[in-house]
Design a protein around this motif. Structure first.
Motif, short mmCIF file in Angstrom:
data_model
loop_
_atom_site.label_atom_id
_atom_site.label_comp_id
_atom_site.label_asym_id
_atom_site.label_seq_id
_atom_site.Cartn_x
_atom_site.Cartn_y
_atom_site.Cartn_z
N SER A 212 0.83 -1.21 0.00
CA SER A 212 0.00 0.00 0.00
C SER A 212 0.86 1.25 0.00
N PHE A 213 1.87 1.30 0.86
CA PHE A 213 2.71 2.50 0.95
C PHE A 213 3.52 2.71 -0.33
N ILE A 214 4.03 1.63 -0.91
CA ILE A 214 4.77 1.77 -2.17
C ILE A 214 3.84 2.28 -3.27
N SER A 215 2.62 1.78 -3.29
CA SER A 215 1.64 2.24 -4.28
C SER A 215 1.35 3.72 -4.11
N ILE A 216 1.20 4.16 -2.86
CA ILE A 216 0.93 5.58 -2.59
C ILE A 216 2.09 6.44 -3.08
N ALA A 217 3.33 5.99 -2.80
CA ALA A 217 4.50 6.75 -3.23
C ALA A 217 4.57 6.85 -4.75
N VAL A 218 4.24 5.75 -5.46
CA VAL A 218 4.27 5.77 -6.92
C VAL A 218 3.22 6.73 -7.47
N ILE A 248 8.14 28.01 -5.19
CA ILE A 248 7.08 27.30 -4.48
C ILE A 248 6.95 25.88 -5.02
N SER A 249 7.03 25.74 -6.34
CA SER A 249 6.93 24.41 -6.95
C SER A 249 8.06 23.50 -6.48
N THR A 250 9.27 24.03 -6.39
CA THR A 250 10.41 23.23 -5.92
C THR A 250 10.27 22.87 -4.46
N ALA A 251 9.81 23.82 -3.64
CA ALA A 251 9.61 23.54 -2.22
C ALA A 251 8.58 22.45 -2.01
N MET A 252 7.49 22.49 -2.78
CA MET A 252 6.46 21.46 -2.66
C MET A 252 6.98 20.11 -3.15
N SER A 253 7.85 20.12 -4.16
CA SER A 253 8.45 18.87 -4.62
C SER A 253 9.29 18.23 -3.52
N LEU A 254 10.03 19.06 -2.79
CA LEU A 254 10.83 18.54 -1.67
C LEU A 254 9.93 17.94 -0.60
N LEU A 255 8.80 18.60 -0.31
CA LEU A 255 7.88 18.07 0.69
C LEU A 255 7.29 16.74 0.23
N ALA A 256 6.99 16.62 -1.07
CA ALA A 256 6.45 15.36 -1.59
C ALA A 256 7.48 14.24 -1.47
N MET A 257 8.75 14.54 -1.75
CA MET A 257 9.80 13.53 -1.59
C MET A 257 9.99 13.15 -0.14
N ALA A 258 9.91 14.14 0.76
CA ALA A 258 10.03 13.85 2.19
C ALA A 258 8.89 12.96 2.65
N PHE A 259 7.69 13.19 2.10
CA PHE A 259 6.55 12.34 2.45
C PHE A 259 6.79 10.91 1.98
N VAL A 261 9.72 9.44 1.69
CA VAL A 261 10.70 8.86 2.61
C VAL A 261 10.03 8.46 3.92
N LEU A 262 9.10 9.29 4.41
CA LEU A 262 8.37 8.95 5.64
C LEU A 262 7.56 7.67 5.46
N LEU A 263 6.99 7.48 4.28
CA LEU A 263 6.25 6.24 4.03
C LEU A 263 7.17 5.03 4.12
N LEU A 264 8.37 5.13 3.54
CA LEU A 264 9.31 4.02 3.61
C LEU A 264 9.75 3.75 5.05
N LEU A 265 9.97 4.83 5.82
CA LEU A 265 10.31 4.65 7.23
C LEU A 265 9.15 4.03 7.99
N ALA A 266 7.93 4.38 7.59
CA ALA A 266 6.75 3.79 8.25
C ALA A 266 6.68 2.30 7.99
N ILE A 267 7.07 1.88 6.77
CA ILE A 267 7.10 0.44 6.46
C ILE A 267 8.04 -0.28 7.42
N ASP A 268 9.25 0.29 7.63
CA ASP A 268 10.22 -0.34 8.54
C ASP A 268 9.68 -0.37 9.97
N ALA A 269 9.05 0.74 10.39
CA ALA A 269 8.53 0.80 11.75
C ALA A 269 7.42 -0.22 11.96
N ILE A 270 6.53 -0.34 10.98
CA ILE A 270 5.43 -1.31 11.10
C ILE A 270 5.98 -2.73 11.08
N ALA A 271 6.96 -2.97 10.21
CA ALA A 271 7.56 -4.30 10.16
C ALA A 271 8.21 -4.66 11.50
#
Length: 281
Positions: A212-218, A248-259, A261-271
């Motif tokens: 699910s998280f990988i799908s959301i990131a894609v 503003i577009s670049t800043a939002m792109s950074l936030l999207a990438m950070a999100f 990364v947080l999803l991937l960290l959430a996968i590790d935490a849940i695992a």
């Protein structure tokens, strides 16, 4: 003396290996983070005057870009569509793939190979080729069946996320003895729906969350399909916003990438939490 020499040589070899690993890791991190650092500096430094400012980030977090002469409504519209698409795509992917993979895993391992080939096929087909095939279908759906709402991109996105979701679910299925669990539950009188919901799914939570998280990131990072089909999502909104205010577009792109990364960290935490819970039981 003959014993000490090999020990010293081994220690020297280990030190050299550590140095080489540290150098390679440092170069890799620099290669990965230098573009991100450049993007961050671009968002806080005015390109023409060189003046430092946090106006781009303030505009995002306050939701008001009037001070920069930018209308952020398209950004929030694209973000809303992408979040909705992420949820719908993840649910549709699980409803489509999880039962099929469990049934094939139990009934026929040969058919599982064929299913793996079909599921990973989108990796070998460029997105633009998919759009060429999906374009007529979406024209018919938009005109005669559904509407032009971007939420219907979920059908195309399920195809795009299939390879990643398949691998995540396959790892989970191969880590447990699905056949033995299902046969034991059936021998105790459980129906197949109960076996699936009460026995198999609880043992696949980690794989389900990963898929699910990988799908959301894609979905959050997808641009080609939405753009060529003329639909709005986050990446299309960022592109259009970049025409008027690239900071503003670049800043939002950074936030999207950070999100992401947080999803991937959430996968590790849940695992980790799931593994600890199993060890406790």
């Amino acid at each position: 003396m003959t014993i000490a020499a090999p020990v010293q040589l081994r220690a020297r070899a280990i030190r050299k290996q550590k140095i080489v690993k540290a150098v390679i890791l440092t170069l890799t991190l620099l290669f990965l983070f230098m573009p991100l650092l450049s993007m961050l500096l671009f968002t806080v430094r005015q390109p023409l005057s060189g003046r430092w400012s946090l106006n781009a980030w303030q505009a995002i977090f306050t939701g008001n870009g009037d001070s920069l002469g930018t209308d952020l409504s398209i950004l929030w519209q694209g973000l809303g569509y992408s979040l909705a698409l992420s949820a719908v795509t993840a649910v549709a992917m699980l409803l489509l793939m999880l039962p099929a993979m469990v049934i094939v895993h139990i009934r026929s391992r040969k058919l599982e190979r064929a299913m793996e080939w079909v599921a990973t096929l989108p990796l070998t087909i460029p997105a633009i080729v998919l759009v060429v095939g999906l374009g007529p279908i979406y024209r018919w759906l938009s005109a005669d069946v559904l509407s032009t709402n971007p939420i219907w991109l979920c059908f195309a996105y399920v195809i795009l996320v299939m390879p990643y979701a398949f691998r995540a679910l396959a790892v989970g299925l191969n880590s447990i003895d699905v056949v033995t669990l299902s046969e034991a539950a059936r021998s105790l009188g459980a129906s197949w729906p109960k076996v699936f919901v009460r026995v198999i799914i609880p043992n696949l939570w980690q794989a389900v969350f990963s898929a699910s998280f990988i799908s959301i990131a894609v979905v959050l990072g997808e641009y080609t399909v939405a753009s060529l089909l003329g639909r709005m999502n986050l990446q299309v909104a960022l592109y259009q916003l970049g025409q008027s205010n690239s900071q503003i577009s670049t800043a939002m792109s950074l936030l999207a990438m950070a999100f992401g990364v947080l999803l991937l960290l959430a996968i590790d935490a849940i695992a980790g939490a799931v593994n600890k819970h199993k060890e406790r039981d």
